[in-house]
Write a protein that holds these residues in place. Sequence first.
Motif, PDB file in Angstrom:
ATOM      1  N   LEU A  65     -58.884  27.632 -22.601  1.00 52.77           N
ATOM      2  CA  LEU A  65     -58.634  26.941 -23.869  1.00 52.77           C
ATOM      3  C   LEU A  65     -57.507  27.552 -24.673  1.00 52.77           C
ATOM      4  O   LEU A  65     -57.024  26.954 -25.633  1.00 52.77           O
ATOM      5  N   THR A 110     -54.428  25.373 -25.326  1.00 55.80           N
ATOM      6  CA  THR A 110     -54.636  23.930 -25.479  1.00 55.80           C
ATOM      7  C   THR A 110     -54.492  23.472 -26.931  1.00 55.80           C
ATOM      8  O   THR A 110     -54.609  24.264 -27.863  1.00 55.80           O
ATOM      9  N   ILE A 111     -54.238  22.175 -27.089  1.00 53.52           N
ATOM     10  CA  ILE A 111     -54.261  21.560 -28.416  1.00 53.52           C
ATOM     11  C   ILE A 111     -55.449  20.620 -28.545  1.00 53.52           C
ATOM     12  O   ILE A 111     -55.684  20.032 -29.596  1.00 53.52           O
ATOM     13  N   GLY A 112     -56.188  20.444 -27.452  1.00 56.33           N
ATOM     14  CA  GLY A 112     -57.372  19.591 -27.510  1.00 56.33           C
ATOM     15  C   GLY A 112     -58.248  19.797 -26.291  1.00 56.33           C
ATOM     16  O   GLY A 112     -57.778  20.222 -25.229  1.00 56.33           O
ATOM     17  N   LEU A 113     -59.544  19.543 -26.469  1.00 54.81           N
ATOM     18  CA  LEU A 113     -60.494  19.552 -25.354  1.00 54.81           C
ATOM     19  C   LEU A 113     -61.351  18.311 -25.501  1.00 54.81           C
ATOM     20  O   LEU A 113     -61.951  18.106 -26.561  1.00 54.81           O
ATOM     21  N   TRP A 114     -61.396  17.476 -24.472  1.00 51.39           N
ATOM     22  CA  TRP A 114     -62.232  16.272 -24.506  1.00 51.39           C
ATOM     23  C   TRP A 114     -63.312  16.429 -23.441  1.00 51.39           C
ATOM     24  O   TRP A 114     -63.032  16.853 -22.326  1.00 51.39           O
ATOM     25  N   VAL A 115     -64.529  16.077 -23.801  1.00 51.69           N
ATOM     26  CA  VAL A 115     -65.639  16.246 -22.872  1.00 51.69           C
ATOM     27  C   VAL A 115     -66.413  14.938 -22.797  1.00 51.69           C
ATOM     28  O   VAL A 115     -66.787  14.378 -23.838  1.00 51.69           O
ATOM     29  N   LYS A 116     -66.630  14.455 -21.583  1.00 51.97           N
ATOM     30  CA  LYS A 116     -67.448  13.254 -21.446  1.00 51.97           C
ATOM     31  C   LYS A 116     -68.259  13.326 -20.166  1.00 51.97           C
ATOM     32  O   LYS A 116     -68.011  14.160 -19.294  1.00 51.97           O
ATOM     33  N   LEU A 150     -63.949  17.356 -18.099  1.00 49.53           N
ATOM     34  CA  LEU A 150     -63.320  18.110 -19.174  1.00 49.53           C
ATOM     35  C   LEU A 150     -61.821  17.851 -19.126  1.00 49.53           C
ATOM     36  O   LEU A 150     -61.188  18.065 -18.089  1.00 49.53           O
TER      37      LEU A 150
END
Lengths: 130, 117
Positions: free
Chosen positions: B87, B90-96, B105
């Motif tokens: 991380l 990073t400028i973003g972390l998306w989790v689904k 991720l």
Amino acid sequence: MDEYNFDDEWFDGEFEDEEVSETILAMAEMINEDESRTSVLNLERMKQFQLAYGLTKTMTKGSGAKVAFKPHSPYQSVGVISIVGKNIRFLHTEYFKPISKLASNIEIYPRTDGRVQINMTFHGLTVPIE
Amino acid sequence: MNFSKCFNAVSSVVEEANKQFGITWRINNNKKMALERSCLAIDSLAEEFDGVSFEVNIDDITMEIKLSLVCGEIIVKEKDHKFYEALNNTIGLWVKEIDDSTLQLDFVFPSIWDRAI
């Protein structure tokens, strides 16, 4: 042979169901004993827990995720910040660094309802009075 | 999982994108090295958490690099775990969720290109 890769000399490499049950019961007794002791709130730790909650809210703002603050859950000495959503988007990921130093552990797992859950657990919210 | 190392996948997509962006943009080597360090951390995550696949996408306009890792449940206990290292940049972390046992991720990295002039 040792699929669990344990080094303890008393462990012979295979758990029987009875052993697992006994281990779990022993752990439950330890936890119950700990939880039944008179304890006081660890204010410093509680502040860290609250700070992490604030940072988490900031990171997930606008993502539609539900962020819950659960002190003394499931035990009085433990608190959890849980984040639940279909597509959780974290901004300001630099805030994960301070959270990493504060949280006892972080779990990310898929739920059966199509959403993701992230739990940040904080141990030591209370300390027993000796 | 037998998979190409994350940075190999990223490098090949970056090379293609570089051709498209043309001569007005050039790759900043420091940013590329930072990206590589994050990729090494993501390789560790893939190994530890039953990684299934990587996918790399570069936004044509923002030039942000999105690295998607599909893997199993994640549990992080150590303060210096590779998850935090991944991380770092990073400028973003998306989790689904993909299904009952699989997550996706998305690690979003800033552009590694600078204007050439």
